[in-house]
Design a protein around this motif. Structure first.
Motif, PDB file in Angstrom:
ATOM      1  N   GLY A 112      23.823  70.781  28.489  1.00 47.60           N
ATOM      2  CA  GLY A 112      23.578  70.507  29.901  1.00 47.60           C
ATOM      3  C   GLY A 112      22.298  69.720  30.117  1.00 47.60           C
ATOM      4  N   ARG A 140      22.579  66.150  29.574  1.00 50.65           N
ATOM      5  CA  ARG A 140      23.289  65.488  30.674  1.00 50.65           C
ATOM      6  C   ARG A 140      22.483  65.508  31.971  1.00 50.65           C
ATOM      7  N   ARG A 165      21.507  68.246  33.512  1.00 43.31           N
ATOM      8  CA  ARG A 165      21.979  69.328  34.364  1.00 43.31           C
ATOM      9  C   ARG A 165      21.503  70.672  33.821  1.00 43.31           C
ATOM     10  N   SER A 166      21.421  71.639  34.710  1.00 44.77           N
ATOM     11  CA  SER A 166      21.066  72.999  34.310  1.00 44.77           C
ATOM     12  C   SER A 166      22.289  73.888  34.468  1.00 44.77           C
ATOM     13  N   TYR A 167      22.918  74.243  33.335  1.00 42.57           N
ATOM     14  CA  TYR A 167      24.046  75.164  33.406  1.00 42.57           C
ATOM     15  C   TYR A 167      23.570  76.586  33.719  1.00 42.57           C
ATOM     16  N   THR A 170      15.593  76.285  32.215  1.00 43.49           N
ATOM     17  CA  THR A 170      16.715  76.131  31.285  1.00 43.49           C
ATOM     18  C   THR A 170      16.221  75.759  29.893  1.00 43.49           C
TER      19      THR A 170
END
Length: 203
Positions: free
Chosen positions: A114, A117, A119-121, A141
């Motif tokens: 993530g 990308r 993003r923070s899952y 994260t």
């Protein structure tokens, strides 16, 4: 089924109940061997066989009460079943001891993917509990990813170099304490990046 709220102590009891039961059972049975179907099983293996349905029942109860299971809870249940099943089938406790390593490597890997990308899952799982801005989630994260990889290494070192008693104590008490300590240590980051005030209606 829509998600429902339950009391925190109920969730904690369902999350920790199977782990505490495993520890208590192991302490009682660790010095005993059991002959089942002509095969001799240690107390550790027997408690592994008990732990699998316990965590399955706990997960089912949590799903019935809340209407939801997180991806982390589902993955944990799957890996407990797979590695616990291998432990029983092959009568080899090493598989169950490797299970936390696999869990933490998978979770750490998912967070790393993530981050690559942008993003923070972690936000997907915990966004409702901790209102943070984007930078806050990305920093948290990254730190959580490093924690998971560190725990995977620690688990491998402990079960491969120390006694089963030490590993069981680490799994039962050490890991929850480390996780609690980690989140306590992130209070400064959470305060700096909190968006809670932004969500408060103006008087």
């Amino acid at each position: 089924m829509s998600e429902k709220q339950i009391k925190p102590w109920v969730k904690t009891a369902l999350d920790m109940g199977p782990i505490i039961a495993f520890f208590a059972g192991y302490v009682l049975l660790k010095d005993h061997d059991f002959v089942i179907g002509g095969q001799t099983y240690s107390g550790f293996i027997v408690m592994t066989a008990v732990f699998i349905p316990l965590i399955a029942l706990s997960s089912f109860a949590l799903w019935r009460l809340t209407g939801k299971l997180s991806a982390m809870q589902i993955m944990t249940l799957v890996l407990v079943t797979v590695f616990g099943g291998l432990t029983i089938w092959l009568n080899d406790e090493r598989f169950f001891k490797m299970k936390p390593t696999m869990i933490y490597l998978i979770f750490g890997g998912m967070l790393a993917f993530g981050l690559m990308r942008g993003r923070s899952y972690l936000r997907v799982v915990m966004g409702e509990l901790m209102p943070l801005d984007h930078d806050g989630w990305m920093k948290l994260t990254l730190r959580m990813m490093l924690l998971f990889f560190g725990l995977a290494i620690a688990n491998e070192l402990i079960w491969r170099t120390m006694s089963t008693d030490t590993w069981v104590k680490f799994k039962t008490f050490g890991l929850p304490i480390i996780m609690f300590g980690f989140f306590m240590s992130q209070s400064g980051l959470m305060a700096r990046h909190s968006t809670a005030e932004d969500d408060t209606p103006e008087a």
